[in-house]
Design an enzyme around this catalytic site. Structure first.
Site, PDB file in Angstrom:
ATOM      1  N   HIS A   1     -11.971  13.861   1.766  1.00 48.99           N
ATOM      2  CA  HIS A   1     -12.035  12.420   2.003  1.00 48.99           C
ATOM      3  C   HIS A   1     -11.948  12.049   3.489  1.00 48.99           C
ATOM      4  O   HIS A   1     -12.658  11.163   3.947  1.00 48.99           O
ATOM      5  CB  HIS A   1     -10.877  11.777   1.237  1.00 48.99           C
ATOM      6  CG  HIS A   1     -10.943  10.294   1.145  1.00 48.99           C
ATOM      7  ND1 HIS A   1     -12.061   9.631   0.688  1.00 48.99           N
ATOM      8  CD2 HIS A   1     -10.034   9.331   1.444  1.00 48.99           C
ATOM      9  CE1 HIS A   1     -11.825   8.325   0.708  1.00 48.99           C
ATOM     10  NE2 HIS A   1     -10.616   8.116   1.178  1.00 48.99           N
TER      11      HIS A   1
ATOM     12  N   ARG B   1      -0.969  12.671  -5.916  1.00 50.19           N
ATOM     13  CA  ARG B   1      -2.283  13.260  -5.611  1.00 50.19           C
ATOM     14  C   ARG B   1      -2.232  14.754  -5.357  1.00 50.19           C
ATOM     15  O   ARG B   1      -3.042  15.515  -5.880  1.00 50.19           O
ATOM     16  CB  ARG B   1      -2.865  12.606  -4.360  1.00 50.19           C
ATOM     17  CG  ARG B   1      -3.512  11.279  -4.605  1.00 50.19           C
ATOM     18  CD  ARG B   1      -4.162  10.794  -3.337  1.00 50.19           C
ATOM     19  NE  ARG B   1      -4.753   9.481  -3.577  1.00 50.19           N
ATOM     20  CZ  ARG B   1      -5.475   8.819  -2.690  1.00 50.19           C
ATOM     21  NH1 ARG B   1      -5.693   9.332  -1.495  1.00 50.19           N
ATOM     22  NH2 ARG B   1      -5.981   7.651  -2.976  1.00 50.19           N
TER      23      ARG B   1
ATOM     24  N   LEU C   1     -16.170   9.096  -5.816  1.00 54.61           N
ATOM     25  CA  LEU C   1     -14.774   8.937  -6.231  1.00 54.61           C
ATOM     26  C   LEU C   1     -14.606   8.307  -7.611  1.00 54.61           C
ATOM     27  O   LEU C   1     -15.257   7.329  -7.937  1.00 54.61           O
ATOM     28  CB  LEU C   1     -14.058   8.022  -5.242  1.00 54.61           C
ATOM     29  CG  LEU C   1     -13.235   8.665  -4.140  1.00 54.61           C
ATOM     30  CD1 LEU C   1     -12.348   7.631  -3.488  1.00 54.61           C
ATOM     31  CD2 LEU C   1     -12.413   9.812  -4.647  1.00 54.61           C
TER      32      LEU C   1
ATOM     33  N   ARG D   1      -2.805  11.541   6.785  1.00 50.40           N
ATOM     34  CA  ARG D   1      -2.974  10.156   7.233  1.00 50.40           C
ATOM     35  C   ARG D   1      -2.348   9.178   6.252  1.00 50.40           C
ATOM     36  O   ARG D   1      -2.500   9.311   5.038  1.00 50.40           O
ATOM     37  CB  ARG D   1      -4.471   9.844   7.356  1.00 50.40           C
ATOM     38  CG  ARG D   1      -4.788   8.422   7.755  1.00 50.40           C
ATOM     39  CD  ARG D   1      -6.287   8.218   7.855  1.00 50.40           C
ATOM     40  NE  ARG D   1      -6.956   8.414   6.579  1.00 50.40           N
ATOM     41  CZ  ARG D   1      -7.164   7.459   5.678  1.00 50.40           C
ATOM     42  NH1 ARG D   1      -6.751   6.233   5.909  1.00 50.40           N
ATOM     43  NH2 ARG D   1      -7.790   7.722   4.540  1.00 50.40           N
TER      44      ARG D   1
ATOM     45  N   GLU E   1      -7.925   6.442  -9.115  1.00 48.66           N
ATOM     46  CA  GLU E   1      -6.705   6.834  -9.835  1.00 48.66           C
ATOM     47  C   GLU E   1      -6.444   5.929 -11.046  1.00 48.66           C
ATOM     48  O   GLU E   1      -5.736   6.307 -11.976  1.00 48.66           O
ATOM     49  CB  GLU E   1      -5.514   6.760  -8.866  1.00 48.66           C
ATOM     50  CG  GLU E   1      -5.123   8.108  -8.345  1.00 48.66           C
ATOM     51  CD  GLU E   1      -4.948   8.145  -6.833  1.00 48.66           C
ATOM     52  OE1 GLU E   1      -5.170   7.128  -6.167  1.00 48.66           O
ATOM     53  OE2 GLU E   1      -4.588   9.228  -6.345  1.00 48.66           O
TER      54      GLU E   1
ATOM     55  N   GLN F   1      -7.795  15.452   4.358  1.00 51.32           N
ATOM     56  CA  GLN F   1      -7.236  14.765   3.202  1.00 51.32           C
ATOM     57  C   GLN F   1      -8.215  14.857   2.031  1.00 51.32           C
ATOM     58  O   GLN F   1      -9.407  14.608   2.202  1.00 51.32           O
ATOM     59  CB  GLN F   1      -7.013  13.309   3.587  1.00 51.32           C
ATOM     60  CG  GLN F   1      -6.117  12.539   2.647  1.00 51.32           C
ATOM     61  CD  GLN F   1      -5.757  11.190   3.246  1.00 51.32           C
ATOM     62  OE1 GLN F   1      -6.641  10.363   3.500  1.00 51.32           O
ATOM     63  NE2 GLN F   1      -4.490  10.959   3.498  1.00 51.32           N
TER      64      GLN F   1
ATOM     65  N   HIS G   1      -8.988  13.879  -2.225  1.00 45.07           N
ATOM     66  CA  HIS G   1      -8.690  13.017  -3.375  1.00 45.07           C
ATOM     67  C   HIS G   1      -8.853  13.888  -4.619  1.00 45.07           C
ATOM     68  O   HIS G   1      -9.810  14.656  -4.704  1.00 45.07           O
ATOM     69  CB  HIS G   1      -9.670  11.840  -3.392  1.00 45.07           C
ATOM     70  CG  HIS G   1      -9.285  10.777  -4.367  1.00 45.07           C
ATOM     71  ND1 HIS G   1      -9.446  10.923  -5.717  1.00 45.07           N
ATOM     72  CD2 HIS G   1      -8.728   9.549  -4.185  1.00 45.07           C
ATOM     73  CE1 HIS G   1      -8.994   9.827  -6.319  1.00 45.07           C
ATOM     74  NE2 HIS G   1      -8.562   8.984  -5.417  1.00 45.07           N
TER      75      HIS G   1
ATOM     76  N   PHE H   1       0.868  -1.179   0.000  1.00 50.68           N
ATOM     77  CA  PHE H   1       0.000   0.000   0.000  1.00 50.68           C
ATOM     78  C   PHE H   1       0.906   1.231   0.000  1.00 50.68           C
ATOM     79  O   PHE H   1       2.003   1.183   0.566  1.00 50.68           O
ATOM     80  CB  PHE H   1      -0.876  -0.013   1.263  1.00 50.68           C
ATOM     81  CG  PHE H   1      -2.205   0.637   1.064  1.00 50.68           C
ATOM     82  CD1 PHE H   1      -3.324  -0.102   0.721  1.00 50.68           C
ATOM     83  CD2 PHE H   1      -2.344   2.015   1.212  1.00 50.68           C
ATOM     84  CE1 PHE H   1      -4.552   0.507   0.526  1.00 50.68           C
ATOM     85  CE2 PHE H   1      -3.561   2.635   1.008  1.00 50.68           C
ATOM     86  CZ  PHE H   1      -4.678   1.873   0.671  1.00 50.68           C
TER      87      PHE H   1
END
Lengths: 84, 594
Positions: free
Chosen positions: B356, B289, B255, B397, B258, B243, B245, B122
């Protein structure tokens, strides 16, 4: 419970869900399509709205088949909803 | 003031919110034999935790060598050094334990061939202090949050937790000493207002992403815990950090992954220009991002946005073979048709950077206790999950740490409550005579308001103002103007009017009460963001650019500190970041680069 109260409860359960996608879709459906449903279709929609989002979403996007004919009609209508 | 009488129910503990953190806390309390009430606006398994798909991180080392200390380093770095290192160490050390516990609760984690919990890579998860990627994320396919909620809920059923479903908590009850004695809540089905009198009150109400016009958050995320805390005189910490997106469907917020840009999607402005070529000549549309978000906002701010209000850009995949779109991006095509009214085979998708996750919240320590400005616990008050600021996320985060946060601090808050109740630290103190007055006055004002503001219009105005003035990329003058605007909107919120005055299922009333919470979060965010004159993590200002003295615009001399916003007078205070972990050496300040 009066009809108005029942509708308010349904509105809450359509627009306070786990996923934004379902809030938008079910809220829009309730405003635009729900008033035009037959009583059987309306009952079927209430049952769909009681489902959890991750069970309902595959039925809405067609990745899971629906066996019940009335529910299939309601899902087909739900698929026509365009969120503004 | 006269005593306004309402029914009182007594519990050892009341938990507000039945998402991941609330359910995790409730397991500790109910299994320890404490009489526990959990209040929720919706049925527990409909909480927004469901939307967390990515996974939960823990250095189990099932696939390759890993260590909680490396996880801690990644989290501190991700937080841009604003996270408190005691809380971060606690969370990362506890991660394997809470994940294995969850497995024992029946969580259906994906497995390796040997039957261990499968772990996948991740973004930002690295081994050996940032050296190379490591597989640390544990998941249940793309339904991790959903599966987690079900496992936690079932365990609560077994433990006899008492749920109050479709109840909205309205206000905290505090006595003169500041001790928290429970909450006042509204049952939607009857309209009845009831006091939940408890030795301990745990907030697990989630985030407040609905303060922004474009948000991936479900409608339920109205910051109810933050509003209640602020009204009760508790500070909100680091609320400038949100945060975003880069690609949410304009208007809807849904959303667009990506992966669309990965498949060849191109961002275009109103002149049809592929503008990312100017901002990131090499990576172009596949830049990180924050780079993509900033470029999009710059295009919109400089008048090259699309649509009648020039307030979005376009994500174009019309040049791709329709067969490729149908094969590789069928879900995205569905989403685009339903939520943007556009078939992306024929026309580009309108997109904007979209809120987000909330990094700030009610200030807590690593034990889940809510703390006052000087760090001393507020007696009887605990918080966990997105509503709380422990602070493990700091200024940004790390992916998969949100589910970990709610498991670790849900459990920790439960354990601390048990300790405080059993040690005699917390008893059931008498309620003050006027404990219900504040709430009943608020409800009465709403019921009797005439010639007031429309709730929907006022909420929209609030959301548009936050999006425009305090979005993913921030500008000094816009922030100053934004503060003035949000204080004007606050006046409208104070005089909202509802036509329906009935008791049973009055959703108009509930929505007005949600707006009372949103405005507190909006003020905290705007005022805190205007004041912080640096760029750090997710708070990026145009007037705090990347320089040799302040790499990435981060000013450690002036701003390496937590913000504390107080509702009273919009006063700001600051407190130091805890750099000392519990058992290991401090991770010293360093430029954050990936």
């Amino acid at each position: 419970m009066e009809d108005r109260q029942r509708l308010n409860r349904l509105r809450w359960r359509c627009t306070r869900r786990a996923m934004l996608e379902m809030d938008l879709l079910l809220g829009e459906f309730l405003d635009r399509v729900f008033p035009t449903l037959t009583p059987a279709q309306a009952d079927s929609f209430v049952a769909l709205a009681d489902m959890e989002d991750l069970e309902l979403w595959p039925l809405v996007n067609g990745s899971r088949e629906c066996a019940d004919p009335v529910q299939a009609e309601v899902l087909a209508l739900l698929r026509t909803v365009r969120v503004k | 003031m006269s005593k306004l009488s309402i029914p009182v129910r007594k519990f050892d503990a009341v938990i507000v919110g039945a998402g991941g953190s609330g359910l995790r806390a409730a397991i500790q309390l109910s299994e320890a034999g404490l009489k526990t009430a959990v209040l929720s606006k919706v049925f527990p398994t409909r909480s927004h935790t469901v939307a967390a798909q990515g996974g939960v991180s823990a250095s189990l080392g099932n696939s390759e060598e890993d260590h909680w200390h490396w996880h801690m380093y990644d989290t501190v770095k991700g937080s841009d050094w604003l996270g408190d290192q005691d809380a971060i160490e606690y969370m990362c050390r506890k991660a394997p334990e809470v994940v294995v516990e969850l497995e024992h609760f029946g969580m259906p984690f994906d497995r390796t061939d040997e039957g261990k919990i499968y772990q996948r890579p991740f973004g930002g998860h690295m081994s050996n202090f940032g050296e190379k990627p490591v597989r640390r994320a544990c998941a249940a396919a793309d339904r991790t949050g959903h599966a987690m909620l079900h496992a936690l809920y079932q365990r609560n059923v077994r433990a006899n937790t008492q749920f109050f479903v479709e109840w909205m908590a309205l206000d905290l009850i505090r006595d003169e000493s500041g001790q928290v004695l429970g909450v006042i809540a509204l049952e939607m089905e009857t309209g009845e207002v009831v006091a939940f009198h408890a030795k301990a009150t745990v907030f697990a109400t989630g985030g407040a992403g609905r303060i922004f016009y474009s948000s991936t958050n479900a409608f339920i995320n109205t910051g109810d815990g933050l509003g209640m805390a602020a009204r009760a005189g508790i500070a909100l910490e680091d609320m400038e950090f949100w945060q975003f997106h880069p690609t949410g469907v304009a208007g809807a917020g849904v959303l667009i992954t990506e992966g669309v840009r990965g498949e060849g999607g191109i961002l275009r402005n109103s002149t049809n220009e592929r503008f990312m070529e100017r901002y990131a000549p090499n990576a172009k549309d596949l830049a990180s991002r924050d780079v993509v978000s900033r470029a999009m906002v710059t295009e919109i701010n400089e008048g090259r946005g699309c649509g009648p209000n020039k307030d979005f850009v376009l994500l174009d995949i019309t040049h791709l073979d329709p067969a490729t779109i149908m094969k590789r991006l069928p879900g995205i095509r569905e989403i685009s048709i339903q939520f943007a009214g556009i078939d992306p085979i024929k026309a580009p998708i309108p997109v904007v950077p979209t809120c987000h996750y909330q990094m700030g919240g009610v200030p807590t320590n690593y034990k889940g206790q809510v703390v006052s400005d000087n760090g001393t616990p507020v007696r009887g008050f605990y918080a966990a999950g997105e509503v709380a600021c422990a602070s493990v996320h700091g200024a940004n985060r790390l992916g998969t740490n949100s589910l970990l946060d709610l498991l670790v601090f849900g459990k920790a808050s439960g354990d601390t409550v048990i300790e405080d109740v059993r040690s005699g630290e917390l008893g059931l103190k008498d309620l003050p005579a006027n404990f219900a007055d504040f709430t009943m006055t608020r409800l009465n004002r709403l019921n009797t308001q005439t010639g007031g503001a429309n709730v929907n219009e006022t909420r929209l105005e609030l959301q548009r103002t936050m999006q425009k003035h305090c979005g993913v990329f921030r500008f000094k003058d816009m922030l100053v103007e934004g503060v003035a605007k949000i204080l004007e909107i606050e006046k409208a919120v104070a005089r909202t009017e509802i036509k329906d005055k009935s008791q049973v299922w009055n959703t108009a009333r509930v929505e007005a009460l949600e707006l009372d919470n949103l405005i507190e979060v909006a003020k905290a965010t705007m005022v805190s963001a205007e004041a912080r004159k640096e760029s750090r993590g997710a708070h990026v200002r145009d007037d705090a650019p990347d320089t040799a003295a302040n790499p990435n615009g981060r000013d450690d001399v002036g701003w390496h500190k937590h913000t504390l916003w107080h509702r009273d007078g919009n006063q700001l205070k600051y407190k130091p970041v805890i750099m000392k972990p519990l058992s290991v050496e401090s991770i010293a300040l360093k430029t954050r680069s990936y």
